[in-house]
Each structure stands twice: as structure tokens, then as C-alpha cells.
Design a protein around this motif. Structure first.
Motif, PDB file in Angstrom:
ATOM      1  N   UNK A 119      12.925 101.934  67.141  1.00 26.29           N
ATOM      2  CA  UNK A 119      12.629 102.249  65.744  1.00 26.29           C
ATOM      3  C   UNK A 119      13.886 102.838  65.112  1.00 26.29           C
ATOM      4  N   UNK A 120      14.136 102.448  63.857  1.00 21.39           N
ATOM      5  CA  UNK A 120      15.289 102.966  63.130  1.00 21.39           C
ATOM      6  C   UNK A 120      14.932 103.090  61.657  1.00 21.39           C
ATOM      7  N   UNK A 121      15.383 104.170  61.021  1.00 16.13           N
ATOM      8  CA  UNK A 121      15.185 104.398  59.582  1.00 16.13           C
ATOM      9  C   UNK A 121      16.471 104.969  59.022  1.00 16.13           C
ATOM     10  N   UNK A 122      16.905 104.419  57.900  1.00 15.04           N
ATOM     11  CA  UNK A 122      18.148 104.871  57.279  1.00 15.04           C
ATOM     12  C   UNK A 122      17.940 105.016  55.781  1.00 15.04           C
ATOM     13  N   UNK A 123      18.648 105.961  55.207  1.00 16.69           N
ATOM     14  CA  UNK A 123      18.615 106.185  53.751  1.00 16.69           C
ATOM     15  C   UNK A 123      20.032 106.436  53.274  1.00 16.69           C
ATOM     16  N   UNK A 124      20.381 105.830  52.147  1.00 21.96           N
ATOM     17  CA  UNK A 124      21.717 105.948  51.572  1.00 21.96           C
ATOM     18  C   UNK A 124      21.578 106.326  50.101  1.00 21.96           C
ATOM     19  N   UNK A 125      22.420 107.268  49.646  1.00 17.22           N
ATOM     20  CA  UNK A 125      22.395 107.723  48.256  1.00 17.22           C
ATOM     21  C   UNK A 125      23.810 108.071  47.841  1.00 17.22           C
ATOM     22  N   UNK A 126      24.263 107.429  46.746  1.00 14.73           N
ATOM     23  CA  UNK A 126      25.604 107.695  46.234  1.00 14.73           C
ATOM     24  C   UNK A 126      25.795 107.045  44.884  1.00 14.73           C
ATOM     25  N   UNK A 127      26.856 107.465  44.157  1.00 15.46           N
ATOM     26  CA  UNK A 127      27.136 106.947  42.814  1.00 15.46           C
ATOM     27  C   UNK A 127      28.628 106.812  42.634  1.00 15.46           C
ATOM     28  N   UNK A 128      29.022 105.798  41.880  1.00 10.88           N
ATOM     29  CA  UNK A 128      30.414 105.568  41.490  1.00 10.88           C
ATOM     30  C   UNK A 128      30.466 105.502  39.959  1.00 10.88           C
ATOM     31  N   UNK A 129      31.383 106.234  39.347  1.00 11.36           N
ATOM     32  CA  UNK A 129      31.574 106.250  37.886  1.00 11.36           C
ATOM     33  C   UNK A 129      32.827 105.466  37.549  1.00 11.36           C
ATOM     34  N   UNK A 130      32.770 104.696  36.415  1.00  7.44           N
ATOM     35  CA  UNK A 130      33.923 103.913  35.997  1.00  7.44           C
ATOM     36  C   UNK A 130      34.077 104.035  34.493  1.00  7.44           C
ATOM     37  N   UNK A 131      35.287 103.934  34.025  1.00  9.90           N
ATOM     38  CA  UNK A 131      35.617 104.015  32.599  1.00  9.90           C
ATOM     39  C   UNK A 131      36.528 102.870  32.256  1.00  9.90           C
ATOM     40  N   UNK A 132      36.145 102.113  31.204  1.00 13.98           N
ATOM     41  CA  UNK A 132      36.977 101.001  30.722  1.00 13.98           C
ATOM     42  C   UNK A 132      37.631 101.332  29.388  1.00 13.98           C
ATOM     43  N   UNK A 133      37.784 102.625  29.122  1.00 11.56           N
ATOM     44  CA  UNK A 133      38.446 103.040  27.863  1.00 11.56           C
ATOM     45  C   UNK A 133      37.826 104.254  27.235  1.00 11.56           C
ATOM     46  N   UNK A 134      36.841 104.868  27.855  1.00 15.31           N
ATOM     47  CA  UNK A 134      36.236 106.069  27.305  1.00 15.31           C
ATOM     48  C   UNK A 134      37.265 107.187  27.273  1.00 15.31           C
ATOM     49  N   UNK A 135      37.401 107.806  26.069  1.00 14.77           N
ATOM     50  CA  UNK A 135      38.385 108.876  25.869  1.00 14.77           C
ATOM     51  C   UNK A 135      39.790 108.387  26.180  1.00 14.77           C
ATOM     52  N   UNK A 136      39.993 107.061  25.866  1.00 15.75           N
ATOM     53  CA  UNK A 136      41.298 106.430  26.113  1.00 15.75           C
ATOM     54  C   UNK A 136      41.736 106.580  27.580  1.00 15.75           C
ATOM     55  N   UNK A 137      40.735 106.500  28.489  1.00 16.62           N
ATOM     56  CA  UNK A 137      41.025 106.665  29.910  1.00 16.62           C
ATOM     57  C   UNK A 137      40.437 105.480  30.677  1.00 16.62           C
ATOM     58  N   UNK A 138      41.256 104.951  31.604  1.00 13.08           N
ATOM     59  CA  UNK A 138      40.810 103.860  32.456  1.00 13.08           C
ATOM     60  C   UNK A 138      40.818 104.351  33.914  1.00 13.08           C
TER      61      UNK A 138
END
Length: 504
Positions: free
Chosen positions: A178-197
Motif C-alpha cells: 500500500x502506498x499513499x502520497x500527497x503533493x502541494x506546491x505553487x509557482x508564481x510567474x510575471x509576464x510584465x506585472x510592475x514592469x517585472x519579468x
């Protein structure tokens, strides 16, 4: 005739030496028992004595006219006496076994093998055993008793033993993973918000790839995601990975293996996988060959019925599977490892009893946490800058073994058949082809059944079976690290001032 020689013959006839002094006269015969002594008198002084076999008898000169003969071992030898004046006397010395010892051995045989027609004859320092005994143990005992007299020729015959008992080993393998796994994570990206990439990621899950060209930016997703959020008006996006995975694997095998008493049997249900092996020595140095290794459910056992009627088992159960997580890659090929669970033991059971071995509980918890320093410590919002992977594994293995004494299915009885759910081929044969019976080929003469067997033949049939061996050790080649690349400028060496940076 020589006067001295005539005088010796007369003395021998009067009661001194036997009349064997003449060259043509036959040697006189002397008999002495083992451990006994005999004195030979000579009317004339002796100059030399000779005994052919010192292991059978011993000749000791007591005085110039007396020789003492001591019996040492059963057998025959020759004794020659040289007398002063040129006379020579020869004897045939026979050393006989003590009759009391022979009779004692015969009494012990009749006591140990009461009611059996076993005879013991002793001739020329050799004991001959003849007769019929019930089993091989009785034959060994009779030979041991006769061995107290010396050399033994075992001519005994043994009654043909009944067929060996058959032991059926019922084995049940149960393996639950028997095996059980859980994954939780987030990645943030900016394509020009606040003139930042750019992007903010913990690196545990593959982040989006951002491509900036001038004042425009594009991104590419490289991972299968659960949630993807993007605000074009804000040029801000996020990828969220939240997965839960559960796995249940069960392996069950119920082999029935049959073996004779004291013989080894084995069973394997699985397969073979190839792995390369690096050859060494000779012209094949560095050559890679392919060998195969078995894996799956395996059992080796050897049953023995004890005098108490119980069954002693030497058993080695094993469960193995391919393990790619611990394998290696060699020349572009993925070579798996073997995950093996094996137990080797010896137990004693009554007929029909069961036992459980190799019971194994393996519980593992793997927790991986990745976070961005500083941002992950912000209250509430810091969870966005963290990624967590939690995996739980639970493995249970059980081997249940039950030995039973069984008999073959009687002749003429319908053997068990496999139940087919549907007809395989319409109009096809319902039974496999076989040789016609006696009603077609004619009566078959019954095999000749012997009542007794020589001891040597029965001992050959009861040779001990080999000890169960474990699977061979696996050898996997290790890739050879190439030598370092030499410097680009052959005129420079690692110790030269120009290359070390210490030159002026």
C-alpha cells in the motif's frame, strides 16, 4: 649324504626340529593364535633367522638354540632358520584368529539379528558376511560387528524396502503493498506585472519557462498541473500542484509442490530479466555479455520423515521483484535492481500442521519540504512559497506452509481436470492424444520384482540429496570513468609557471 645333514634329520625324527632341513623336503607347518606365542627349539646353534611378514608374526631369538614366535595378526608367513654348519630349516607359519573372538562375534550377530539367517565365516584373515537383513541399518550393524575381527567382505542382501513416502507442500504467498502520497506546491510567474519579468519557485515542481522578447513575454508549461491561474490584465499567473495518489498491489500465489522423503524440490513463478556482465581476463577483457537472473515467487524445500512420524522441513521461501528506483543506467540501458525478501529455516511439524514464516511489516514515511528563504516565513502568505511532498508506504508479506503426507491417485481413477469456462474450439479434440492402452497394444508383462538387493545397490539409491542452494549472486558492471582531457596547449604542463599563474 653329508654326515652333519644326516645327523640333523635323525635329531628331528627323535623329537627335535621337524624334518625340514633338506632342500627337497616340504616346509613344516607351525600354527599360532593371535596374541599367542610358540617356542621353536633347535639342537644346533642358530646363526640367522628370517621372517617374511613382520606384520603377521614376530620372531625373537631367546638364546642361540631357541626362537620365540609371537602371533600379531591373522595371516600366513614363512620362517627360515640358518644353523651352524650350513644347515637350513624352513617353516610355514599360520597365525590364526582367536576362536574365542570369532565365536563372540557370532554370538553378537545372533543377538542383534535374532531370527535372521546371517552367517559369519573367517578365512585367511578376512571375515565373510552372508545372509539377508531387513534394512540397511541392520547391514551396517552386522558389518561393524564383523569388523572387530579385521577385514570384512559384506555379502549381505537387503530386503527391498517399500516405496518412499510422498510429501505435499502447500504454500501460500501473500504480499500486500500500500502506498499513499500527497503533493502541494505553487509557482508564481510575471509576464510584465510592475514592469517585472520572472518567476518565483521552490524548485521542487517544474516551474513555467518564461521567454522575453523585447517588451513582450511568453511562457511555456512543462508540467502537468492541477490548477493554472493567469490574469492578462495584471500579467500575473500561478501554477498550483495539489495531488493525492493511492496505490494497492497484491501478489498471491498458492503452489503445491510434491517431493519424496529426503529429496529436494523447488518451485518458481516469475520470469527472468537480462543484465550485462563485464568479462575479465584473457582476450575477453572488457567485453560485455548478457546473463539472466530469475525473479518472482520461489521456494526450495527438502522434507524428511523422522522416526517420531513428524515431518522435518528445510525450507527457503523467497519473493523478489524488479526495483527500478535502485537500478543503474549502463551505456543507455536501464538495468533494474532486485528487491528480495528471503527466509531460510528448518522446522518440524506433524502431518497437516501449518506455520507462518517471513512475516514482514515495512512502514515508511518520506516527507520532502522545499521553501524560499525569507518569503516562506511570512505569516499566512508564506505557505505560497513552500512546496511539500509526503509519501507513505506500507508492505506486508506472509508465507503460510502446510506439509501433508499423500499417496498417488490409484490406477484407473479419473484424474482431476481443469474446468474450461467455454469450449476452446468447436469440433476440436476434447482430450490430448495418448498412447493406446493394453486393450490395443496387448498385455504388458509385469516388471520383475526383486525380494532382496545387495547392500551396495541399496546404498547407491539412498545417496543424500544436495543441500538447497540460494540463487547466484548478481554481478553488475560499473561504468569506467574516462581519463581526464589533456591541456589544450601541449607545451604547458600543470607544474609550469605559465600554467600555474605564478610566472612573471
Amino acid at each position: 649324504m653329508n654326515p652333519c645333514r644326516a645327523l640333523l634329520i635323525v635329531l628331528a625324527l627323535l623329537g627335535g626340529l621337524p624334518a625340514a632341513a633338506g632342500d627337497d623336503a616340504p616346509p613344516a607347518r607351525l600354527a599360532v593364535g593371535v596374541g599367542k606365542s610358540l617356542v621353536v627349539d633347535s639342537p644346533v646353534t642358530l646363526e640367522r633367522i628370517s621372517l617374511a611378514n613382520a606384520e603377521v608374526a614376530e620372531a625373537v631369538a631367546v638364546n642361540p638354540r631357541e626362537v620365540l614366535i609371537n602371533g600379531k595378526a591373522p595371516g600366513e608367513t614363512s620362517l627360515i632358520l640358518w644353523q651352524r654348519g650350513g644347515g637350513r630349516v624352513m617353516y610355514d607359519v599360520a597365525v590364526m584368529q582367536n576362536p574365542a573372538r570369532v565365536e563372540s562375534a557370532r554370538r553378537q550377530l545372533s543377538r542383534e539379528l535374532a531370527g535372521r539367517n546371517v552367517t559369519l565365516a573367517f578365512e585367511n584373515d578376512t571375515a565373510f558376511l552372508r545372509g539377508t537383513v531387513p534394512d540397511l541399518v541392520s547391514a551396517e550393524r552386522a558389518a561393524a560387528i564383523a569388523g572387530t575381527l579385521g577385514k570384512v567382505i559384506n555379502l549381505l542382501r537387503v530386503e527391498v524396502p517399500p516405496p518412499e513416502a510422498q510429501i505435499l507442500l502447500r504454500v501460500r504467498f501473500a504480499n500486500v503493498d500500500r502506498a499513499a502520497s500527497s503533493e502541494l506546491g505553487a509557482n508564481l510567474l510575471s509576464t510584465g506585472a510592475l514592469n517585472t519579468y520572472g518567476a518565483v519557485t521552490t524548485g521542487q515542481f517544474t516551474p513555467p519557462k518564461i521567454d522575453v522578447q523585447g517588451r513582450t513575454a511568453s511562457f511555456t508549461l512543462a508540467d502537468a498541473l492541477n490548477l493554472f491561474l493567469f490574469r492578462p490584465d495584471l500579467n500575473l499567473g500561478a501554477t498550483i500542484k495539489a495531488l493525492e495518489n493511492r496505490r494497492l498491489l497484491e501478489i498471491l500465489a498458492e503452489p503445491n509442490v510434491l517431493a519424496s522423503n529426503g529429496k529436494e524440490a523447488s518451485f518458481v513463478a516469475g520470469g527472468e530479466f537480462p543484465f550485462p556482465t563485464l568479462q575479465g581476463g584473457g582476450a575477453g577483457l572488457g567485453a560485455v555479455t548478457i546473463q539472466f537472473r530469475e525473479f518472482g515467487v520461489r521456494i526450495h524445500f527438502r522434507p524428511t520423515i523422522t522416526p517420531r512420524g513428524s515431518i522435518r522441513l528445510e525450507v527457503t521461501p523467497e519473493v523478489s521483484s524488479l526495483d527500478y528506483s535502485n537500478g543503474l543506467v549502463f551505456q543507455g540501458f536501464n538495468i533494474p535492481a532486485l528487491a528480495t525478501r528471503r527466509a531460510q529455516t528448518e522446522v518440524e511439524l506433524e502431518d497437516g500442521q501449518s506455520f507462518v514464516i517471513a512475516g514482514l511489516l515495512d512502514n515508511r514515511v518520506t516527507d520532502s519540504l522545499s521553501k524560499i528563504p525569507g518569503l516562506a516565513n511570512i505569516p499566512l502568505l508564506g505557505k505560497i512559497f513552500q512546496s511539500r511532498s509526503l509519501t507513505r508506504n506500507n508492505t506486508e508479506l506472509m508465507v503460510l506452509i502446510t506439509p501433508e503426507r499423500v499417496k498417488p491417485i490409484p490406477a484407473g481413477t479419473t484424474p482431476p481436470q481443469v474446468a474450461n469456462p467455454i469450449e476452446f474450439l468447436k469440433g476440436g479434440a476434447r482430450q490430448a492424444p495418448r498412447t493406446p492402452g493394453a486393450n490395443v497394444t496387448g498385455p504388458i508383462p509385469a516388471p520383475a520384482r526383486q525380494q532382496t538387493l545387495p547392500v551396495e545397490q541399496l546404498r547407491e539409491e539412498h545417496k543424500a540429496a544436495p543441500t538447497p542452494s540460494l540463487p547466484p549472486v548478481q554481478f553488475v558492471p560499473v561504468p569506467v570513468v574516462p581519463p581526464p582531457t589533456p591541456p589544450a596547449n601541449p607545451g604547458l604542463t600543470p607544474t609550469s609557471p605559465e600554467n600555474s599563474g605564478t610566472g612573471r
